[in-house]
Design a protein around this motif. Sequence first.
Motif, PDB file in Angstrom:
ATOM      1  N   GLY A  19       0.847  -0.715   0.277  1.00 48.84           N
ATOM      2  CA  GLY A  19       0.134  -0.389  -0.495  1.00 48.84           C
ATOM      3  C   GLY A  19       1.080   1.100   0.146  1.00 48.84           C
ATOM      4  N   TYR A  20       1.886   1.057   0.385  1.00 49.30           N
ATOM      5  CA  TYR A  20       3.218   2.277   1.343  1.00 49.30           C
ATOM      6  C   TYR A  20       4.025   2.714  -0.347  1.00 49.30           C
ATOM      7  CZ  TYR A  20       1.543   2.698   6.211  1.00 49.30           C
ATOM      8  OH  TYR A  20       0.881   2.819   6.917  1.00 49.30           O
ATOM      9  N   ILE A  21       4.332   1.721  -1.176  1.00 47.78           N
ATOM     10  CA  ILE A  21       4.797   1.361  -2.239  1.00 47.78           C
ATOM     11  C   ILE A  21       3.869   2.537  -3.639  1.00 47.78           C
ATOM     12  CG2 ILE A  21       5.784   0.855  -4.716  1.00 47.78           C
ATOM     13  CD1 ILE A  21       6.751  -1.691  -2.117  1.00 47.78           C
ATOM     14  N   GLY A  22       2.647   2.244  -3.052  1.00 44.05           N
ATOM     15  CA  GLY A  22       1.423   2.772  -4.282  1.00 44.05           C
ATOM     16  C   GLY A  22       1.439   3.734  -3.928  1.00 44.05           C
ATOM     17  N   MET A  23       1.553   4.079  -2.881  1.00 46.04           N
ATOM     18  CA  MET A  23       1.055   5.531  -2.348  1.00 46.04           C
ATOM     19  C   MET A  23       2.350   6.689  -3.283  1.00 46.04           C
ATOM     20  SD  MET A  23      -1.650   5.806   0.974  1.00 46.04           S
ATOM     21  CE  MET A  23      -0.508   4.860   2.239  1.00 46.04           C
ATOM     22  N   ILE A  24       3.418   6.127  -2.604  1.00 43.51           N
ATOM     23  CA  ILE A  24       4.450   6.837  -2.780  1.00 43.51           C
ATOM     24  C   ILE A  24       5.002   6.825  -4.116  1.00 43.51           C
ATOM     25  CG2 ILE A  24       6.765   6.883  -2.537  1.00 43.51           C
ATOM     26  CD1 ILE A  24       7.034   5.050  -0.187  1.00 43.51           C
ATOM     27  N   VAL A  83      11.235  -2.829  -5.435  1.00 45.71           N
ATOM     28  CA  VAL A  83      11.267  -2.664  -4.184  1.00 45.71           C
ATOM     29  C   VAL A  83       9.689  -3.976  -3.680  1.00 45.71           C
ATOM     30  CG1 VAL A  83      10.338  -2.386  -2.000  1.00 45.71           C
ATOM     31  CG2 VAL A  83      11.999  -0.971  -2.906  1.00 45.71           C
ATOM     32  N   ASN A  84       8.576  -3.138  -5.159  1.00 43.83           N
ATOM     33  CA  ASN A  84       7.143  -4.062  -5.868  1.00 43.83           C
ATOM     34  C   ASN A  84       7.951  -5.352  -5.939  1.00 43.83           C
ATOM     35  OD1 ASN A  84       5.102  -3.307  -4.894  1.00 43.83           O
ATOM     36  ND2 ASN A  84       5.021  -2.562  -7.797  1.00 43.83           N
ATOM     37  N   ASP A  85       8.448  -5.391  -6.546  1.00 42.05           N
ATOM     38  CA  ASP A  85       8.586  -6.576  -7.611  1.00 42.05           C
ATOM     39  C   ASP A  85       8.999  -7.024  -6.726  1.00 42.05           C
ATOM     40  OD1 ASP A  85       8.216  -6.005 -10.066  1.00 42.05           O
ATOM     41  OD2 ASP A  85      10.039  -5.525 -10.699  1.00 42.05           O
ATOM     42  N   SER A  86       9.892  -7.089  -5.592  1.00 42.78           N
ATOM     43  CA  SER A  86      10.320  -8.084  -4.084  1.00 42.78           C
ATOM     44  C   SER A  86       9.237  -8.811  -3.046  1.00 42.78           C
ATOM     45  CB  SER A  86      11.352  -8.022  -3.560  1.00 42.78           C
ATOM     46  OG  SER A  86      12.564  -7.178  -4.131  1.00 42.78           O
ATOM     47  N   ASN A  87       8.451  -6.937  -2.918  1.00 43.05           N
ATOM     48  CA  ASN A  87       7.652  -7.521  -1.840  1.00 43.05           C
ATOM     49  C   ASN A  87       6.379  -8.244  -2.912  1.00 43.05           C
ATOM     50  OD1 ASN A  87       6.391  -6.586  -0.026  1.00 43.05           O
ATOM     51  ND2 ASN A  87       4.967  -5.813  -0.859  1.00 43.05           N
ATOM     52  N   GLU A  88       5.621  -7.790  -3.858  1.00 42.68           N
ATOM     53  CA  GLU A  88       5.080  -8.828  -4.748  1.00 42.68           C
ATOM     54  C   GLU A  88       5.183 -10.545  -4.489  1.00 42.68           C
ATOM     55  OE1 GLU A  88       2.094  -8.532  -5.994  1.00 42.68           O
ATOM     56  OE2 GLU A  88       1.640  -6.631  -5.544  1.00 42.68           O
ATOM     57  N   ARG A  89       6.700 -10.868  -4.888  1.00 43.62           N
ATOM     58  CA  ARG A  89       6.993 -11.880  -4.858  1.00 43.62           C
ATOM     59  C   ARG A  89       7.494 -12.770  -3.377  1.00 43.62           C
ATOM     60  NH1 ARG A  89      12.863 -11.968  -6.137  1.00 43.62           N
ATOM     61  NH2 ARG A  89      12.214 -11.232  -7.900  1.00 43.62           N
ATOM     62  N   LEU A  90       7.166 -11.908  -2.735  1.00 39.82           N
ATOM     63  CA  LEU A  90       7.074 -12.331  -0.753  1.00 39.82           C
ATOM     64  C   LEU A  90       5.453 -12.104  -0.911  1.00 39.82           C
ATOM     65  CD1 LEU A  90       9.297  -9.849   1.589  1.00 39.82           C
ATOM     66  CD2 LEU A  90       9.345 -12.382   1.212  1.00 39.82           C
ATOM     67  N   ILE A  91       5.119 -11.575  -1.218  1.00 36.95           N
ATOM     68  CA  ILE A  91       2.800 -11.493  -1.219  1.00 36.95           C
ATOM     69  C   ILE A  91       2.787 -13.139  -1.671  1.00 36.95           C
ATOM     70  CG2 ILE A  91       1.137 -11.063  -1.776  1.00 36.95           C
ATOM     71  CD1 ILE A  91       1.731  -8.300  -0.862  1.00 36.95           C
ATOM     72  N   ARG A  92       3.082 -13.430  -2.913  1.00 37.10           N
ATOM     73  CA  ARG A  92       2.860 -14.239  -3.775  1.00 37.10           C
ATOM     74  C   ARG A  92       3.494 -16.063  -2.417  1.00 37.10           C
ATOM     75  NH1 ARG A  92       3.801 -12.500  -9.328  1.00 37.10           N
ATOM     76  NH2 ARG A  92       6.052 -13.410  -9.128  1.00 37.10           N
ATOM     77  N   LEU A  93       4.609 -15.910  -2.530  1.00 37.01           N
ATOM     78  CA  LEU A  93       5.251 -17.423  -1.487  1.00 37.01           C
ATOM     79  C   LEU A  93       4.122 -17.251  -0.159  1.00 37.01           C
ATOM     80  CD1 LEU A  93       7.748 -18.887  -1.152  1.00 37.01           C
ATOM     81  CD2 LEU A  93       8.669 -17.027   0.395  1.00 37.01           C
ATOM     82  N   VAL A  94       4.160 -16.514   0.535  1.00 38.62           N
ATOM     83  CA  VAL A  94       3.383 -16.300   1.762  1.00 38.62           C
ATOM     84  C   VAL A  94       1.603 -16.781   1.543  1.00 38.62           C
ATOM     85  CG1 VAL A  94       2.314 -15.026   3.433  1.00 38.62           C
ATOM     86  CG2 VAL A  94       4.644 -14.671   3.115  1.00 38.62           C
ATOM     87  N   ASN A  95       1.408 -17.116   0.381  1.00 44.64           N
ATOM     88  CA  ASN A  95      -0.166 -16.973  -0.208  1.00 44.64           C
ATOM     89  C   ASN A  95       0.295 -18.729  -0.263  1.00 44.64           C
ATOM     90  OD1 ASN A  95      -1.461 -14.751   0.276  1.00 44.64           O
ATOM     91  ND2 ASN A  95      -1.253 -13.564  -2.009  1.00 44.64           N
TER      92      ASN A  95
END
Length: 534
Positions: free
Chosen positions: A320-325, A344-356
Amino acid sequence: MLSLIHLISIIIIVADLMLGIGILWNNYNKKANRLVFGIAVSSALWIFTNLMVDISKTDLMALRWSQLTILGPIFMPFFFLYLSYVFPYKEKIKKIKLFLIFSPVLIFLPFLFTRYNIERVRIIPGEIPEVVPGFLYSLFFIYFIIYSFYTIYRFFKKSKKCSHIEKLQISYIAGATIISFLIGSFTNAFLLLMGISRASSFGPLVTIIWISGLTVAILKHHLFNIKIIVAEVLVAVIGIILFIQIFITDKTSIRFFNTIIFLLFCIFGYLLIRSVLREIKLKEELEAANKELKRLDEAKTEFLSIASHQLRTPLTAIKGYIGMIEEGIYGEIPEKVKEILNKVNDSNERLIRLVNSLLDISRLELGRMEFEFEKVDIEEMLENIVDEFHIAARKKGLKLVFEHPKEKLPEITIDALKMRQVFLNLVDNAIKYTYEGEIIVKAELKDHGNERIRVSVSDTGMGIARNEIDQIFKIYRRGTGVRLFPEGSGVGLYVAKKIVEAHNGKIWVKSQGKGRGSTFYVELPLKAKKPNHL
Ligand code: ADP
């Protein structure tokens, strides 16, 4: 020469003793085991004394052996009744009560060699000896019957408070007692009354059924032990037959030969029993280890679930914060920072996918994955997915195309979100594991009696070795060629397979081998049978 009935008697004496020793061996410290050992020895003694009466040469000898025949049986009812106080669970029994239960034995013992027990015995050549019992003998039968019935009654009463397995144990005891009682009274009472006296020699032999029943009952909680008992009894019976054979013949050469066979059999029998014992021990150890593993596995899954939930919240916040920035809510940002932010966003997305994915796994393993089925236009879904990946494909210089089917595909009933996740994973993998060339996504209608939609994702990438084709759908399994892609976790295809199977579909892969591309197929029925959760 030994007659058949004598031979059987000897075999049963040994079998009785073996069972007795076996159960004592199993647990010397348990009272129940010691009592069944007592019953086994008593009945072996009973059969033995009967046998001795049968082969006695003089009337006096037959009389003495005959008087001894009740020595074994007078202990049996006491042991049996006592058993009902200590098995399946222990009850308190006062010393005085125990003494009272034991007292009939004390009453009978002094009269053992008197005419009150057996008055007279007369040997009749070719037939069983004629026995005239004294009044104590009838008293003994009354004692025997009362004790046996009372014990069975006690067991039944006790079984009301017992667990399932204990109830089963009691039914073994009751069943074996009743069966041997029925057979015994048929041969020794009914047939005797009909004038067939020869059958009475079979009476004591029935104890083997009784003792086997008791043994099985006590060892019931460890079914494996029955296997060892069966093996022991079989080895013993064959051993005895071979042993007797040594003495049946007069010829020295045959006797020598039979002795060798007997000795060899003893060695093999010993080895056989030892190996069965070892197998049992191993199985028990394995079972225990398996239980522990299952427990640990459940704990791990539970941990995974909690940890993933905790991880997901901050990751979503970061997104969310990345989006807003990026949108410039906190002021204008230079191009260079934008670039970094994208990474940063790409890495974060990857982490989200992994957690999911981890959450999916824990849901699957805990049986908490839920499905919501709806009618979906699968063509539209695939087109959207391909669109989403266009940029990623272009970045790697790959061509990504969706080949539309010739005719419009019918609607399909699936869990849209979950199936989307499956196709996303397939296309993502295809891009990830391809260096150059193209990725083609296709969908077509297949009709093998029932209509199904087949989606395929083919690439010109690194391919999959033949021996890895079955492995990659397993959890945490990755191919050997993927060391260059540390971001993978090996869970995507596992989850995909579970989801597809929950739709009654199939997922598989074809590849010509390493470096020769691969094609993943998913086939789904138009209407999946709906599971509510998995
Ligand atoms: P991950 O990609 O995170 O490792 P997956 O479960 O999605 O986990 O895939 C398991 C393995 O299957 C991968 O590690 C890879 O070895 C192999 N694999 C999957 N898709 C492809 C593909 N398109 N080409 C070659 N190998 C693949």
